[in-house]
Design a protein around this motif. Structure first.
Motif, PDB file in Angstrom:
ATOM      1  N   ASP A  61       0.726  -1.003  -0.001  1.00 12.27           N
ATOM      2  CA  ASP A  61       0.016  -0.065   0.128  1.00 12.27           C
ATOM      3  C   ASP A  61       0.818   1.322  -0.057  1.00 12.27           C
ATOM      4  OD1 ASP A  61      -2.506   0.818  -0.198  1.00 12.27           O
ATOM      5  OD2 ASP A  61      -2.694   1.465   2.020  1.00 12.27           O
ATOM      6  N   TYR A  97      -3.079   1.313  -8.623  1.00  6.68           N
ATOM      7  CA  TYR A  97      -2.989   1.784  -7.198  1.00  6.68           C
ATOM      8  C   TYR A  97      -2.923   3.044  -6.928  1.00  6.68           C
ATOM      9  CZ  TYR A  97      -2.370  -3.335  -7.125  1.00  6.68           C
ATOM     10  OH  TYR A  97      -2.536  -4.732  -7.395  1.00  6.68           O
TER      11      TYR A  97
ATOM     12  N   ALA B 213      -4.527  -1.951  -0.405  1.00 10.80           N
ATOM     13  CA  ALA B 213      -4.564  -1.644  -1.935  1.00 10.80           C
ATOM     14  C   ALA B 213      -5.355  -2.162  -2.670  1.00 10.80           C
ATOM     15  CB  ALA B 213      -2.955  -2.057  -2.582  1.00 10.80           C
TER      16      ALA B 213
END
Lengths: 151, 427
Positions: A61, A97, B213
């Protein structure tokens, strides 16, 4: 000028491949260089380097890859004086992303805070874009070498 | 050719050309620049999970094949496709022919839910679903993938595979631009848009295995309405926080509704107890993971299970073992971890292989590919052949797809080797 330091941080090996491509291209131009994984590189050595090229992917992330993170931590902790270092930065990411190419931005800004001077634009490869890693990286390198005298 | 002193350059066979097999070949190539390295695959196309498991709309993740292409194009690693070890070539012969044998056959079989299941209920593994959408050879004809999944779907699992299944079923055709989805299979499974998807996981949201994500990516789908269902009281964590944010930003954007919204609801902390069948529908019965009295029933036209993977017919059997045999990746560690995690495993296993040779535990000297070549020569698909198929597939792509895979095994081989193949050459 000392050898150009090519430093890569990778998760899946793609950044290492780009580092190899950049090394080959510098070889072709007769520019002295050394390739190292960031995890095997002492940050203090950067104080005596003239020019470095940093290549890193972004993981999860938006995090730094496991091989970039310890190097970045060492920079933040040791705070080496990098005022004599010029560097260029290339990131590998995926626009699918939200955190596209976050890691290279983080790394470049840390290097700048430590006094290093970034030259050229930060290169960015978008894995979802379909262009090959090599084409993007070598195009970026060519522009860099056109703009900056490295020999 | 300049060969290093004899004994220092073993002959190497890798079984399976998925990421673990290719990474191992890559690390072993660095260790032994002149070794013969042969990578076998049961299919005529390389890359295993990258080609057939990674979701068709994650082409960025599939781009790791650029690295592997180099192995075969530049680094003198041989691809030997269409050779199934154990069928086309005995495992014992492979072990006799090569100094080192690395098994990297992965795990492909969907792990069953392990609960009582009414046979009338439609239950489909997420692994088969992803392979089918990825154009896995001959799978599109299987009865499991030949009927519509219906408008209400329940997905069991809270890992990234569950999210892949959800995303691919939710995305409309145009949102799949740039992918290599098998549209024929997608149309069979989803002739009409899905209306409702429930995602049910055993874990609490704090322990859910999917990457944030991956959830964030769902937030980009304009036709998906996200909601939070069961939480078992565990609400102060990044997963619930993110789902709330995504739901809220959707609410804000309302007014541009297309009328074909898919309601997606996440439930956490619910363990399946049975799959029953009522009124023409499958019913997933669950109880609270921490509180068995919290019983729920999720009715759906189909249930998709994403509970992990176990060894199936395509995995190397446990009996395949010898002093010169190593296992790597999912086959060794179980089906967990991303591609980068398994790269680290490949690196470690390669180091132990190197150490075994340095310590003299193995003495190289076996002939390698030449010992088995005559057996596989009539049908082997090599890397240049694959390149032909690769180009052919890219050329077939329509509708903003990046590739249309050939899904008939015989046709794959035919395209790869060409009709007028010259006499087979020995190495």
């Amino acid at each position: 000028m000392g050898p150009i330091q090519i430093l890569f941080g990778t998760e899946s090996g793609n950044a290492e491949m780009v580092a190899d491509d950049i090394a080959d291209a510098l070889e072709g131009r007769g520019l002295e260089h050394e390739v190292s994984a960031m995890e095997n590189f002492e940050v203090d050595l950067l104080t005596s380097a003239d020019f470095a090229i940093f290549i890193t992917s972004t993981y999860g992330d938006g995090e730094l890859p496991m091989t970039t993170a310890p190097f970045h931590d060492a920079l933040v902790t040791a705070k080496p004086d990098l005022r004599s270092l010029r560097f260029a930065a290339f990131g590998l990411g995926d626009r699918t992303y939200d955190t596209y190419n976050n890691a290279v931005t983080v790394l470049a800004s840390t290097l700048t805070e430590l006094g290093a001077t970034q030259v050229g634009e930060t290169g960015r490869h978008d894995a979802s874009g379909g262009e090959s890693y090599s084409d993007t990286a070598l195009g970026w390198l060519k522009q860099l070498l056109d703009d900056v005298a490295l020999d | 050719m300049n060969r290093p002193p004899s004994g220092s350059s073993p002959t190497i066979a890798v079984v399976g050309s998925g990421p673990s097999g290719c990474y191992t070949a890559q690390f072993l190539r660095k260790l032994w620049p002149t070794s013969e390295i042969a990578v076998f695959d049961a299919l005529p196309a390389p890359y295993g999970l990258v080609r057939y498991g990674v979701a068709t709309d994650h082409q960025g993740a599939k781009a790791v094949t650029c690295q592997f292409d180099r192995l075969f194009e530049r680094d003198r690693v041989r691809f030997l496709g269409n050779v199934r070890i154990g069928t086309d070539l005995d495992f014992a012969e492979l072990v006799e022919a090569f100094d080192i044998v690395v098994l990297a056959t992965g795990l492909m079989q969907d792990r069953p839910l392990g609960v009582r299941q009414d046979p009338r209920a439609r239950v489909l593994g997420a692994g088969i679903l992803l392979r089918g959408l990825n154009g896995y050879p001959d799978l599109g004809r299987s009865p499991e993938l030949s009927a519509p999944l219906g408008s209400r779907i329940a997905i069991v699992g809270n890992g990234n595979v569950a999210i892949d299944a959800l995303r691919l079923l939710a995305k409309d055709r145009s949102a799949l631009a740039g992918s290599d989805v098998d549209d024929r299979v997608l149309d069979l499974l989803r002739p009409l848009p899905v209306e409702q998807i429930e995602v049910i996981g055993r874990s609490t949201a704090s322990n859910a295995k999917f990457d944030l994500a991956m959830l964030r990516e769902l937030g980009h789908l304009s036709n998906v309405d996200l909601a939070i269902g069961e939480t078992a009281g565990d609400e102060e964590n990044p997963v619930i926080g993110l789902l709330r944010d995504l739901a809220a930003s959707r609410d804000k954007a309302r007014g541009v509704e297309t009328g074909e919204e898919i309601q997606v609801t996440f439930h956490f902390g619910q363990s399946p107890t049975a799959v029953t069948y009522a009124d023409g529908r499958a019913v997933l019965e669950t109880e609270g993971t921490d509180d068995a009295s919290r019983i729920r029933r999720y009715e759906a036209d189909s249930i998709i299970t994403a509970a992990g993977f176990v060894a199936g017919d395509d995995s190397a059997p446990v009996s395949w073992s010898a002093p010169n045999v190593w296992r790597v990746g999912w086959l060794r560690r179980g089906a967990r971890g991303t591609i980068p995690e398994n790269r680290r495993d490949a690196s470690q296993i390669s180091e132990s292989i190197g150490a075994a040779l340095r310590e003299g535990l193995l003495a190289p000297g076996k002939p390698g590919l030449s010992a088995v070549w005559s057996q596989i020569a009539p049908f082997v698909v090599e890397f240049d052949d694959w390149r032909r198929l690769d180009e052919h597939e890219r050329g077939l792509a329509l509708d903003s797809r990046c590739r249309r895979k050939v899904t008939d095994l015989d046709e794959m081989v035919g395209v790869a080797v060409g009709s007028g193949r010259p006499a087979l050459q020995s190495t």
